[in-house]
Design an enzyme around this catalytic site. Structure first.
Site, PDB file in Angstrom:
ATOM      1  CG  ASP A  89      18.401  57.429   4.438  1.00  0.00           C
ATOM      2  OD1 ASP A  89      18.783  57.353   5.617  1.00  0.00           O
ATOM      3  OD2 ASP A  89      18.562  56.517   3.598  1.00  0.00           O
ATOM      4  CD  GLU A 143      21.331  58.566  -8.046  1.00  0.00           C
ATOM      5  OE1 GLU A 143      20.869  58.617  -9.198  1.00  0.00           O
ATOM      6  OE2 GLU A 143      20.627  58.655  -7.041  1.00  0.00           O
ATOM      7  CD  GLN A 179      24.970  52.858   1.930  1.00  0.00           C
ATOM      8  OE1 GLN A 179      25.132  54.084   1.906  1.00  0.00           O
ATOM      9  NE2 GLN A 179      23.960  52.271   1.306  1.00  0.00           N
ATOM     10  CE  LYS A 189      21.560  54.253   3.521  1.00  0.00           C
ATOM     11  NZ  LYS A 189      21.097  55.173   2.477  1.00  0.00           N
ATOM     12  NE  ARG A 211      25.589  57.847  -0.397  1.00  0.00           N
ATOM     13  CZ  ARG A 211      24.304  57.477  -0.417  1.00  0.00           C
ATOM     14  NH1 ARG A 211      23.942  56.272   0.019  1.00  0.00           N
ATOM     15  NH2 ARG A 211      23.383  58.300  -0.865  1.00  0.00           N
ATOM     16  CD  GLU A 231      20.150  57.564   0.387  1.00  0.00           C
ATOM     17  OE1 GLU A 231      19.150  57.151   1.002  1.00  0.00           O
ATOM     18  OE2 GLU A 231      20.997  56.822  -0.141  1.00  0.00           O
ATOM     19  CG  ASP A 241      15.377  54.628   3.610  1.00  0.00           C
ATOM     20  OD1 ASP A 241      14.442  55.355   3.210  1.00  0.00           O
ATOM     21  OD2 ASP A 241      16.529  54.699   3.148  1.00  0.00           O
ATOM     22  CG  HIS A 301      19.113  55.980  -5.782  1.00  0.00           C
ATOM     23  ND1 HIS A 301      20.198  56.781  -5.521  1.00  0.00           N
ATOM     24  CD2 HIS A 301      19.070  55.070  -4.780  1.00  0.00           C
ATOM     25  CE1 HIS A 301      20.783  56.384  -4.395  1.00  0.00           C
ATOM     26  NE2 HIS A 301      20.123  55.336  -3.935  1.00  0.00           N
ATOM     27  CB  THR A 329      16.116  60.014   9.232  1.00  0.00           C
ATOM     28  OG1 THR A 329      16.897  58.830   9.122  1.00  0.00           O
ATOM     29  CG2 THR A 329      15.159  60.122   8.051  1.00  0.00           C
ATOM     30  CD  GLU A 375      15.051  57.933   1.202  1.00  0.00           C
ATOM     31  OE1 GLU A 375      14.052  57.313   1.624  1.00  0.00           O
ATOM     32  OE2 GLU A 375      16.228  57.551   1.362  1.00  0.00           O
TER      33      GLU A 375
END
Ligand code: MN
Length: 420
Positions: free
Chosen positions: A227, A357, A234, A247, A231, A195, A123, A130, A251, A197
């Site tokens: 993904d 975000e 992370q 992560k 948070r 996420e 990834d 972002h 996915t 992507e």
């Protein structure tokens, strides 16, 4: 390029994701039947495995659709990819004899499976908006990491947890450091996120370093990719080696591989740069695609709301640049290698590709119709990614990339440390 008309009438409708120009590749099953390779055409699936067996499709290297994944066509190489598209186009084009008609299956009655064997998953982090917004959330300023403009930043992810659209996603357990706490705790993630992507699929293996141009020729096709990211896990684990368990839960990819050839008319420039990258990363031509993207969120049992719209042009490093960089170490790449683009976000609040975000780190809750709000995902929430490239009277779509968040498992007594 205009719409290429098909005798499958539904494929010619302007809003259809799967016209003859697309020929997206999936793996489907009907009832208790075995999964098999199929090609999306309108609201139908061409049973490509049966068509090959019947002699309607024949590739020079021999059968490659007699397995429930598309890796064998990938391994047959770019000449075979083009040959395959030519043959299927001839079978389904307006005016063709309808020899393929017995091999059409209604998409509505089919279950869709992972379309390819994911050999490995990497990834990246190629969305500048972002990266800048995350920097503002974490550090209070829009400063990109010092390496960001020079290097396609990535991490090695997990192929084992790549799942197809529709697969439930169980909220992860993990170790976090709650805000203001002095010691970490173990339990369900409370800041679970998606996420938005684009996933690139490597079709041609490599040994040793390849150029950006060679890398581009190696890419078989694209999928939408979510993904899923915890948070809070992370934030505690990522220094100094990057994301790990945050992560690794899942996915999700869309069920149809859109071949690179179908996206060729939509090739576009990405985002402007202040300076060119090092010579090895310079691209001979634009490596991005004009693909409109959206994210919808549906609370458990509720209607979905589109919470973000953006474009795949909001990227600064192309899949080919990322793939080139990936090989600089001598790392071999395989057919079925999956490369995530990194979260794709625009510059406005309604174009952000993840909740981190969209809610500025959870500080600005997102309002949903009916008074509900979200900072991060709740159990029962379904996230649906969609994307299409808009042509003249037709579009190239990917199909929904959806997943519902299921409650975390209970923390076992032995893991709580309070076992008798
Ligand atoms: Mn990501």
């Amino acid at each position: 390029m205009p719409l290429v008309k098909s005798w499958v009438a539904s494929a010619n409708a302007p809003g259809c994701d799967f016209p003859l120009n697309n020929l997206a590749l999936g793996v489907f099953s009907v009832g208790d039947g075995e999964p098999r390779c199929g090609v999306a055409i309108g609201d139908m699936i061409l049973d490509a495995a049966a068509a090959e067996e019947a002699g309607l499709i024949g590739l020079p290297g021999g059968p490659c659709l007699d397995v429930p994944f598309w890796n064998e066509l990938m391994e047959a190489g770019p000449v075979a990819w083009a040959d395959f598209r030519t043959q299927v186009t001839a079978l389904l084009a307006e005016g063709a004899d309808r020899a393929a008609a017995p091999f059409l299956v209604p998409m509505a009655g089919a279950a869709l499976h992972l379309p390819f064997l994911v050999s490995e998953y990497t990834d990246f982090y190629a969305g500048r908006n972002h990266a800048a917004t995350v920097s503002r959330i974490m550090r209070g300023a829009d400063s990109l990491p010092p390496n960001w403009l020079h290097i396609p930043i990535g991490y090695n992810g997990r192929a084992s947890s790549v799942v197809v659209s529709g697969t439930p996603v169980v909220r992860p357990l993990g170790q976090t450091l709650p805000q203001g706490a002095e010691a970490p705790v173990f339990g369900p993630s409370r800041r679970f996120d998606y996420e938005l992507e684009l996933g690139a699929i490597v079709g041609t293996p490599s040994q040793g370093m390849v150029s950006v141009a060679e890398a581009e020729a190696m890419i078989f096709g694209y999928v939408l990719l979510n993904d899923w990211s915890a948070r809070d896990i992370q934030g505690w684990e990522y220094q100094p080696l990057g994301p790990f368990q945050a992560k690794a839960t899942a996915t999700t990819i869309s069920p149809w591989i859109v071949m690179a050839a179908a996206l060729e008319p939509f090739r576009a420039e990405g985002q402007p740069r202040e300076f060119p990258p090092l010579p090895y990363l310079r691209a001979p031509r634009p490596g991005f695609y004009d693909i409109a993207l959206s994210v919808a969120l549906a609370p458990d049992g509720g209607a979905e709301t589109v919470i973000a719209r953006t474009s795949a042009r909001e990227l600064t490093w192309s899949a080919a640049q990322q793939l080139c960089h990936h090989t600089t170490s001598g790392c071999p790449m395989n057919a079925g290698d999956l490369l995530g683009s990194g979260t794709i976000s625009g510059t406005t609040p309604d174009s952000r590709g993840c909740l981190l975000e969209a809610t500025m780190g959870g500080r600005e809750p997102l309002a949903l119709p009916g008074g509900a709000t979200r900072t991060f995902l709740e159990d029962g929430d379904t996230v649906i990614l969609r994307g299409h490239a808009q042509g003249d009277g037709y579009r190239i779509g990917f199909g929904d990339c959806a997943g519902q968040v299921m409650p975390a498992p209970a923390v076992p007594a032995w893991a709580r440390g309070d076992a008798a």
